[in-house]
Design a protein around this motif. Structure first.
Motif, PDB file in Angstrom:
ATOM      1  N   UNK A  18       4.406  36.920  33.224  1.00 31.90           N
ATOM      2  CA  UNK A  18       4.432  38.360  33.501  1.00 31.90           C
ATOM      3  C   UNK A  18       3.129  38.968  33.005  1.00 31.90           C
ATOM      4  N   UNK A  19       2.446  39.666  33.912  1.00 34.56           N
ATOM      5  CA  UNK A  19       1.213  40.309  33.484  1.00 34.56           C
ATOM      6  C   UNK A  19       0.852  41.488  34.376  1.00 34.56           C
ATOM      7  N   UNK A  20       0.100  42.390  33.784  1.00 39.96           N
ATOM      8  CA  UNK A  20      -0.491  43.525  34.476  1.00 39.96           C
ATOM      9  C   UNK A  20      -1.854  43.059  34.975  1.00 39.96           C
ATOM     10  N   UNK A  21      -2.087  43.149  36.285  1.00 35.96           N
ATOM     11  CA  UNK A  21      -3.355  42.640  36.817  1.00 35.96           C
ATOM     12  C   UNK A  21      -4.465  43.676  36.748  1.00 35.96           C
ATOM     13  N   UNK A  22      -4.181  44.843  36.207  1.00 32.95           N
ATOM     14  CA  UNK A  22      -5.232  45.834  36.053  1.00 32.95           C
ATOM     15  C   UNK A  22      -6.266  45.428  35.027  1.00 32.95           C
ATOM     16  N   UNK A  23      -7.415  46.103  35.093  1.00 35.18           N
ATOM     17  CA  UNK A  23      -8.473  45.874  34.115  1.00 35.18           C
ATOM     18  C   UNK A  23      -9.682  45.153  34.653  1.00 35.18           C
ATOM     19  N   UNK A  24      -9.558  44.473  35.781  1.00 38.25           N
ATOM     20  CA  UNK A  24     -10.710  43.779  36.354  1.00 38.25           C
ATOM     21  C   UNK A  24     -11.707  44.787  36.925  1.00 38.25           C
ATOM     22  N   UNK A  25     -12.980  44.469  36.767  1.00 35.98           N
ATOM     23  CA  UNK A  25     -14.045  45.292  37.324  1.00 35.98           C
ATOM     24  C   UNK A  25     -14.270  44.947  38.789  1.00 35.98           C
ATOM     25  N   UNK A  26     -14.558  45.971  39.571  1.00 34.45           N
ATOM     26  CA  UNK A  26     -14.941  45.742  40.961  1.00 34.45           C
ATOM     27  C   UNK A  26     -16.458  45.585  41.035  1.00 34.45           C
ATOM     28  N   UNK A  27     -16.937  45.159  42.175  1.00 35.55           N
ATOM     29  CA  UNK A  27     -18.373  44.901  42.314  1.00 35.55           C
ATOM     30  C   UNK A  27     -19.208  46.170  42.163  1.00 35.55           C
ATOM     31  N   UNK A  66      -6.691  41.838  45.103  1.00 37.22           N
ATOM     32  CA  UNK A  66      -7.866  41.997  44.244  1.00 37.22           C
ATOM     33  C   UNK A  66      -9.158  41.886  45.058  1.00 37.22           C
ATOM     34  N   UNK A  67      -9.189  40.970  46.015  1.00 36.86           N
ATOM     35  CA  UNK A  67     -10.373  40.857  46.862  1.00 36.86           C
ATOM     36  C   UNK A  67     -10.597  42.131  47.663  1.00 36.86           C
ATOM     37  N   UNK A  68      -9.527  42.696  48.211  1.00 29.28           N
ATOM     38  CA  UNK A  68      -9.669  43.939  48.962  1.00 29.28           C
ATOM     39  C   UNK A  68     -10.189  45.064  48.075  1.00 29.28           C
ATOM     40  N   UNK A  69      -9.789  45.061  46.825  1.00 33.63           N
ATOM     41  CA  UNK A  69     -10.220  46.108  45.906  1.00 33.63           C
ATOM     42  C   UNK A  69     -11.673  45.938  45.462  1.00 33.63           C
ATOM     43  N   UNK A  70     -12.279  44.799  45.809  1.00 31.21           N
ATOM     44  CA  UNK A  70     -13.671  44.573  45.461  1.00 31.21           C
ATOM     45  C   UNK A  70     -13.887  43.781  44.195  1.00 31.21           C
ATOM     46  N   UNK A  71     -12.832  43.138  43.690  1.00 27.37           N
ATOM     47  CA  UNK A  71     -12.973  42.275  42.513  1.00 27.37           C
ATOM     48  C   UNK A  71     -13.668  40.983  42.946  1.00 27.37           C
ATOM     49  N   UNK A  72     -14.595  40.505  42.129  1.00 29.41           N
ATOM     50  CA  UNK A  72     -15.342  39.298  42.459  1.00 29.41           C
ATOM     51  C   UNK A  72     -14.467  38.059  42.456  1.00 29.41           C
ATOM     52  N   UNK A  73     -14.887  37.048  43.223  1.00 25.74           N
ATOM     53  CA  UNK A  73     -14.075  35.834  43.352  1.00 25.74           C
ATOM     54  C   UNK A  73     -13.874  35.119  42.015  1.00 25.74           C
ATOM     55  N   UNK A  74     -14.844  35.153  41.135  1.00 28.48           N
ATOM     56  CA  UNK A  74     -14.667  34.487  39.845  1.00 28.48           C
ATOM     57  C   UNK A  74     -13.474  35.072  39.104  1.00 28.48           C
ATOM     58  N   UNK A  75     -13.347  36.393  39.106  1.00 28.48           N
ATOM     59  CA  UNK A  75     -12.224  37.034  38.431  1.00 28.48           C
ATOM     60  C   UNK A  75     -10.916  36.806  39.179  1.00 28.48           C
ATOM     61  N   UNK A  76     -10.991  36.744  40.495  1.00 26.60           N
ATOM     62  CA  UNK A  76      -9.778  36.471  41.281  1.00 26.60           C
ATOM     63  C   UNK A  76      -9.239  35.081  40.933  1.00 26.60           C
ATOM     64  N   UNK A  77     -10.126  34.098  40.868  1.00 24.23           N
ATOM     65  CA  UNK A  77      -9.690  32.754  40.486  1.00 24.23           C
ATOM     66  C   UNK A  77      -9.229  32.718  39.034  1.00 24.23           C
ATOM     67  N   UNK A  78      -9.887  33.473  38.177  1.00 22.42           N
ATOM     68  CA  UNK A  78      -9.460  33.543  36.775  1.00 22.42           C
ATOM     69  C   UNK A  78      -8.015  34.028  36.681  1.00 22.42           C
ATOM     70  N   UNK A  79      -7.700  35.106  37.399  1.00 19.80           N
ATOM     71  CA  UNK A  79      -6.334  35.622  37.359  1.00 19.80           C
ATOM     72  C   UNK A  79      -5.361  34.591  37.923  1.00 19.80           C
ATOM     73  N   UNK A  80      -5.732  33.967  39.014  1.00 15.84           N
ATOM     74  CA  UNK A  80      -4.875  32.970  39.652  1.00 15.84           C
ATOM     75  C   UNK A  80      -4.586  31.800  38.709  1.00 15.84           C
ATOM     76  N   UNK A  81      -5.625  31.291  38.050  1.00 18.87           N
ATOM     77  CA  UNK A  81      -5.471  30.106  37.212  1.00 18.87           C
ATOM     78  C   UNK A  81      -4.825  30.405  35.863  1.00 18.87           C
TER      79      UNK A  81
END
Length: 262
Positions: A12-21, A170-185
């Motif tokens: 369980x996690x809140x996915x907020x907090x990632x920076x967009x490009x 997250x990709x649609x919101x403009x979050x970079x792929x590195x962070x998208x994979x970080x959240x996924x993993x």
């Protein structure tokens, strides 16, 4: 990204907090992801209630929902979206807990690289299969609409169907792929420890734990299949939302406004 320490609801996690490009930030307190809510302990329910969740988007099959009904947080409504409806009985993600209960069945179904093939096929299906398209259309359209957030999105273990939903958003919101994979993993850190007993029983019954690792965890190559399928068919995530899901630029703008803080 903020893990929320509910022992009865791992992952369980809140996915907020990632920076967009462009330097903005994904809002916290709007989109949560988790395993199913069938085993929420009474002692954990006050913390779950405190998240203020209005909508629980359940991406499981009807059989999964019937076998393990959610315990909804106070004030939340459930929206059932069967991503894998068109996949039927070949859906290992939907039946994995039954498959791995017996080492002989697991070896037959998952051995010889079949587990990885199943999951790669499922991640391809998340992008193109009609039941997945309609489910994700309703999910993202709902997130863009008034009154549905904060929302929690889950499947059974919160890693595959939920993993693609979160990655695409997250990709649609403009979050970079590195962070998208970080959240996924992160699922491997937050979920796999909860399966320690499953691994132990499997080994005690004569099973090879290496069979379970690609089933109970996530791998970069799984998400890469979804991304490759999306790009091959649509080119960009924006066109996946517009041409694939039928969510035009107006809906995409509403999603960004709801999910991104200046």
């Amino acid at each position: 990204m903020t893990p929320i320490p509910l022992t009865s609801v791992p992952n369980l996690r809140d996915v907020g907090g990632y920076r967009t490009r462009d330097g903005a930030k994904v809002r916290t307190g709007v989109y949560f992801r988790s395993t199913d809510l069938s085993r929420v302990a009474d002692t954990d329910m006050p913390l779950l209630d405190g998240l203020g969740i209005r909508t629980v988007y359940d991406l499981r099959t009807a059989d999964e929902r019937d076998a393990a009904p959610d315990k909804l947080p106070d004030g939340a409504r459930a929206v059932a979206l069967d991503v894998l409806a068109d996949k039927g009985i070949r859906s290992i993600p939907a039946q994995m807990l039954q498959v791995i209960a017996d080492p002989m069945i697991a070896e037959r179904e998952l051995g010889g690289g079949r587990a990885i093939d199943y999951f790669e096929g499922s991640y391809r299906d998340f992008v193109v299969m009609p039941s997945a398209v309609s489910s994700y259309r309703e999910l993202f359209g709902g997130l863009a609409s008034n009154g549905n957030t904060p929302a929690l999105v889950h499947c059974t273990t919160g890693k595959d169907r939920t993993g693609w939903a979160t990655a695409a958003l997250l990709l649609l919101l403009g979050v970079g792929e590195d962070d998208v994979f970080h959240d996924y993993l992160l699922t491997n850190e937050l979920l796999l420890p909860s399966f320690a007993g499953v691994f132990e029983k499997f080994v005690d019954a004569g099973g090879d734990p290496a069979l379970l690792e690609p089933v109970l965890g996530v791998r970069e190559q799984y998400l890469e299949v979804s991304l490759a399928t999306m790009r091959e068919k649509y080119g960009t995530v924006e066109r996946y939302f517009s041409d694939g899901l039928g969510l035009d630029t107006g809906v995409q703008t509403l999603l960004r406004e709801r999910m991104i803080a200046d």
